[in-house]
Design a protein around this motif. Sequence first.
Motif, PDB file in Angstrom:
ATOM      1  N   MET A 130      17.319   1.905   3.635  1.00  0.00           N
ATOM      2  CA  MET A 130      17.336   3.368   3.756  1.00  0.00           C
ATOM      3  C   MET A 130      17.772   4.015   2.446  1.00  0.00           C
ATOM      4  O   MET A 130      17.257   5.065   2.048  1.00  0.00           O
ATOM      5  N   ALA A 131      18.717   3.376   1.758  1.00  0.00           N
ATOM      6  CA  ALA A 131      19.226   3.897   0.487  1.00  0.00           C
ATOM      7  C   ALA A 131      18.343   3.487  -0.693  1.00  0.00           C
ATOM      8  O   ALA A 131      18.625   3.850  -1.835  1.00  0.00           O
ATOM      9  N   LYS A 132      17.262   2.723  -0.406  1.00  0.00           N
ATOM     10  CA  LYS A 132      16.319   2.247  -1.429  1.00  0.00           C
ATOM     11  C   LYS A 132      17.020   1.404  -2.504  1.00  0.00           C
ATOM     12  O   LYS A 132      16.642   1.428  -3.671  1.00  0.00           O
ATOM     13  N   LYS A 133      18.011   0.653  -2.049  1.00  0.00           N
ATOM     14  CA  LYS A 133      18.705  -0.270  -2.948  1.00  0.00           C
ATOM     15  C   LYS A 133      18.068  -1.655  -2.782  1.00  0.00           C
ATOM     16  O   LYS A 133      18.626  -2.563  -2.169  1.00  0.00           O
ATOM     17  N   TYR A 134      16.884  -1.780  -3.362  1.00  0.00           N
ATOM     18  CA  TYR A 134      16.072  -2.970  -3.115  1.00  0.00           C
ATOM     19  C   TYR A 134      16.639  -4.226  -3.772  1.00  0.00           C
ATOM     20  O   TYR A 134      16.517  -5.321  -3.224  1.00  0.00           O
ATOM     21  N   SER A 135      17.224  -4.097  -4.927  1.00  0.00           N
ATOM     22  CA  SER A 135      17.805  -5.269  -5.585  1.00  0.00           C
ATOM     23  C   SER A 135      18.932  -5.855  -4.747  1.00  0.00           C
ATOM     24  O   SER A 135      19.033  -7.082  -4.574  1.00  0.00           O
ATOM     25  N   GLN A 155       0.832  -1.216   0.000  1.00  0.00           N
ATOM     26  CA  GLN A 155       0.000   0.000   0.000  1.00  0.00           C
ATOM     27  C   GLN A 155       0.866   1.267   0.000  1.00  0.00           C
ATOM     28  O   GLN A 155       0.649   2.196   0.784  1.00  0.00           O
ATOM     29  N   LEU A 156       1.817   1.311  -0.896  1.00  0.00           N
ATOM     30  CA  LEU A 156       2.697   2.471  -1.017  1.00  0.00           C
ATOM     31  C   LEU A 156       2.057   3.519  -1.917  1.00  0.00           C
ATOM     32  O   LEU A 156       1.157   3.219  -2.706  1.00  0.00           O
ATOM     33  N   SER A 157       2.543   4.747  -1.854  1.00  0.00           N
ATOM     34  CA  SER A 157       1.942   5.810  -2.659  1.00  0.00           C
ATOM     35  C   SER A 157       2.965   6.682  -3.380  1.00  0.00           C
ATOM     36  O   SER A 157       2.605   7.709  -3.951  1.00  0.00           O
ATOM     37  N   ALA A 158       4.236   6.287  -3.338  1.00  0.00           N
ATOM     38  CA  ALA A 158       5.277   7.017  -4.063  1.00  0.00           C
ATOM     39  C   ALA A 158       5.613   6.235  -5.330  1.00  0.00           C
ATOM     40  O   ALA A 158       6.277   5.190  -5.260  1.00  0.00           O
ATOM     41  N   PRO A 159       5.171   6.681  -6.498  1.00  0.00           N
ATOM     42  CA  PRO A 159       5.355   5.911  -7.741  1.00  0.00           C
ATOM     43  C   PRO A 159       6.788   5.511  -8.033  1.00  0.00           C
ATOM     44  O   PRO A 159       7.040   4.389  -8.479  1.00  0.00           O
ATOM     45  N   LEU A 160       7.743   6.420  -7.803  1.00  0.00           N
ATOM     46  CA  LEU A 160       9.136   6.094  -8.104  1.00  0.00           C
ATOM     47  C   LEU A 160       9.625   4.964  -7.205  1.00  0.00           C
ATOM     48  O   LEU A 160      10.326   4.048  -7.657  1.00  0.00           O
ATOM     49  N   ASP A 161       9.240   5.011  -5.922  1.00  0.00           N
ATOM     50  CA  ASP A 161       9.625   3.965  -4.986  1.00  0.00           C
ATOM     51  C   ASP A 161       8.973   2.642  -5.373  1.00  0.00           C
ATOM     52  O   ASP A 161       9.618   1.583  -5.338  1.00  0.00           O
ATOM     53  N   ILE A 162       7.721   2.683  -5.766  1.00  0.00           N
ATOM     54  CA  ILE A 162       7.020   1.477  -6.222  1.00  0.00           C
ATOM     55  C   ILE A 162       7.746   0.879  -7.424  1.00  0.00           C
ATOM     56  O   ILE A 162       7.967  -0.331  -7.502  1.00  0.00           O
ATOM     57  N   HIS A 163       8.104   1.742  -8.368  1.00  0.00           N
ATOM     58  CA  HIS A 163       8.760   1.281  -9.591  1.00  0.00           C
ATOM     59  C   HIS A 163      10.099   0.606  -9.273  1.00  0.00           C
ATOM     60  O   HIS A 163      10.421  -0.454  -9.831  1.00  0.00           O
ATOM     61  N   ARG A 164      10.863   1.197  -8.396  1.00  0.00           N
ATOM     62  CA  ARG A 164      12.156   0.609  -8.036  1.00  0.00           C
ATOM     63  C   ARG A 164      11.966  -0.762  -7.391  1.00  0.00           C
ATOM     64  O   ARG A 164      12.732  -1.700  -7.652  1.00  0.00           O
ATOM     65  N   ARG A 165      10.956  -0.884  -6.542  1.00  0.00           N
ATOM     66  CA  ARG A 165      10.690  -2.163  -5.887  1.00  0.00           C
ATOM     67  C   ARG A 165      10.256  -3.220  -6.905  1.00  0.00           C
ATOM     68  O   ARG A 165      10.674  -4.376  -6.832  1.00  0.00           O
ATOM     69  N   VAL A 166       9.384  -2.817  -7.846  1.00  0.00           N
ATOM     70  CA  VAL A 166       8.910  -3.761  -8.857  1.00  0.00           C
ATOM     71  C   VAL A 166      10.076  -4.296  -9.684  1.00  0.00           C
ATOM     72  O   VAL A 166      10.168  -5.498  -9.947  1.00  0.00           O
ATOM     73  N   LEU A 167      10.968  -3.404 -10.093  1.00  0.00           N
ATOM     74  CA  LEU A 167      12.125  -3.845 -10.866  1.00  0.00           C
ATOM     75  C   LEU A 167      12.998  -4.794 -10.054  1.00  0.00           C
ATOM     76  O   LEU A 167      13.518  -5.789 -10.575  1.00  0.00           O
ATOM     77  N   ALA A 168      13.147  -4.479  -8.770  1.00  0.00           N
ATOM     78  CA  ALA A 168      13.977  -5.325  -7.908  1.00  0.00           C
ATOM     79  C   ALA A 168      13.343  -6.704  -7.726  1.00  0.00           C
ATOM     80  O   ALA A 168      14.026  -7.734  -7.817  1.00  0.00           O
ATOM     81  N   VAL A 169      12.043  -6.738  -7.460  1.00  0.00           N
ATOM     82  CA  VAL A 169      11.352  -8.015  -7.249  1.00  0.00           C
ATOM     83  C   VAL A 169      11.315  -8.823  -8.545  1.00  0.00           C
ATOM     84  O   VAL A 169      11.450 -10.051  -8.535  1.00  0.00           O
TER      85      VAL A 169
END
Length: 691
Positions: free
Chosen positions: A629-634, A552-566
């Motif tokens: 914290m650095a949003k380095k999800y991959s 249930q996130l609402s920041a598109p850029l953060d969502i996009h980074r997570r999707v690419l990582a997953v």
Amino acid sequence: MSSNFLFELGTEELPPKSLLSLSEALAASVQQQLKALGLKFESFDSFASPRRLAFLVKQLDEHTPVSEVENFGPPAKVAFDKDGNATKAALAFCQRNGVSIDEVSVASDGKVEKLVCKVTKGGELSSELLPGIVESALAELPIAKRMRWGSSRTEFVRPVQWLVFMQDDQVLNCSLLGKTAGNTTRGHRFHSSGTIVIDDITNYKQILREQGKVIANYAERRRLIKQQVEAVANNLNGRAVIDDDLLNEVSALVEWPVALGGSFDKEFLSVPPEALISSMKEHQKYFHVVDNDGQLLPSFITVSNIESDDYSAIVNGNEKVIRPRLADAAFFFATDLKQSLENRRSKLKTVVFQAKLGSIFDKSERIKALASYIADKLGTDGSASVRAAELCKSDLVSAMVYEFPEMQGIAGYHYALNDGETKEVALAIDEHYLPKFAGDKLPSSRAGAIVALADRLDTITGIFGIGQHPTGSKDPFALRRASVSVLRLIVELELELDLADLVKFAASQFNDLSKIESVVEDVLSYVLERFKAWYEEAGIDAEVFLAVNEKQLSAPLDIHRRVLAVSEFAKGSDAEALAAANKRVANILSKLDKQPQGEINEALLTEAAEKQLWENMSALQAKLQALFMAKKYSEALAQLSTLRPFVDQFFEDVMVMADNEQLRQNRLNLLRLLRTSFLEVADISLLAVKR
């Protein structure tokens, strides 16, 4: 055995913007129906010109495939009476299948004994099937509005004038759209007179070209026009700008193309080139010419439908026609320059944006406030964005945009520079309409991106706020396109913005918007839903987005980074096992009346497998937190993947729900920590990893 078939439908001039789609739809439908019937063919050539739709099928099977099938009927116990006579059910079965009672037998269908007969299917003549196939295809064509002509009730996109339907050298005995099939066609409206006999359908294209001065093949005609236009431009010491849509339209307007070059007065080049190009392209169907630097030259290229020994009259006529149109553009531009964009703003108060949402002036005020808010959130100087937002709609009440609607934004750019506004402000006024369509470029300036985002968020929020949500068939305010644009602006320009926060601020700008929280939730859900199609086009499985969306996130850029990582994680060798393990942990925790909250007690780790899992997990915690914290999800998921063997061994050796309550709670706390670590990125238990 096989035959060749030719179909041609002759009409009055077909809509040029629809010709290609009509031809493609006809060809696709006919081929699909032929294949469904099992009819094979060597080749299928489609033809389309201003006055005809046609196709030629070569070496089409003469008959549909013949096959013998077993048809089961009623159960044997109800097929005959006690005297052994056939019942009504048995006789009806025979009648349906065209057999006598002596030709049926009794066999099991795998469940019960039934009457059965063998019947032959197929063998229909393709010559008898084709008229019905074509009639069906014509009825399904994507025609927005059909018309009638004369006293007939026949309907088609344009009046039908003739019909050709032939098998080799024989005319098929059929009628379509009020016309009986024949073997004669018609050529060029001016270069050919009377009818042309088609004596060899395999030479259909050559017959029309040589006797009728018609290039029947659309693609061939398009290639020829492109070559001619490029050659003429070269003779004019320039380069033709060939827009695909214009090329397609011109290809649908002419049967015998001849490209010709013309010129206009250089003084018109003081007018914004976009206005001149629009006038030439939209009104006259001309191709414009530029120099090596991309600057517009005082030349144009028109495509004539007539061959002549002396083209000067045609060129002179086109030059006479274009001159007053360019003069109008010059007049509108000169007139508009006398009044600044600032002074035009008051006129926007009389232009309604939406009855319940106020005027365009009101909208510009909201855009200005939202642009300032977005700039603050981005930590950037918002002065240019605010000024551009204030003026971005002022050119809508200019003479230029009134005459050339496609000039909105572009006109504003030129007028802003004339008014003494900065280049950054002027560029933002132009770019705030970007992207205009799927795949279009994005604003090149930060100010342009901010105003573009503010404009779309204001529209989406306002329309949702008054309850006019788009439906599957109706989207009058193009909210789907606006939503995709919002996502593209934020993601592709890497804007660290929270969409829920922006929508909430946008909603607060409307004076009487009730239920703001509900509006924010609806808008957020609708916009983020557009991500599904985005990732589908990118070849990313739907489960990947669902796994991230579960947070249930609402920041598109953060969502996009997570999707690419997953998505990248899901391709790894450890993904399947870890996804299954997470699902197992989720199931265990979901069945508890109370979720475990305590810390891990190392003294209670009695099994080697749980000790190893805890040691490796605790060793990763500091590194994982830094990566999160650095949003380095991959990188975070890569680290978590190293736990795979220890997780597998834990579930192999350890009884989680031990009888000892302390051991049980400690192990549940360990699983909760494992689950929480993965949930920092996404709920990977939702992944359906395909191997």
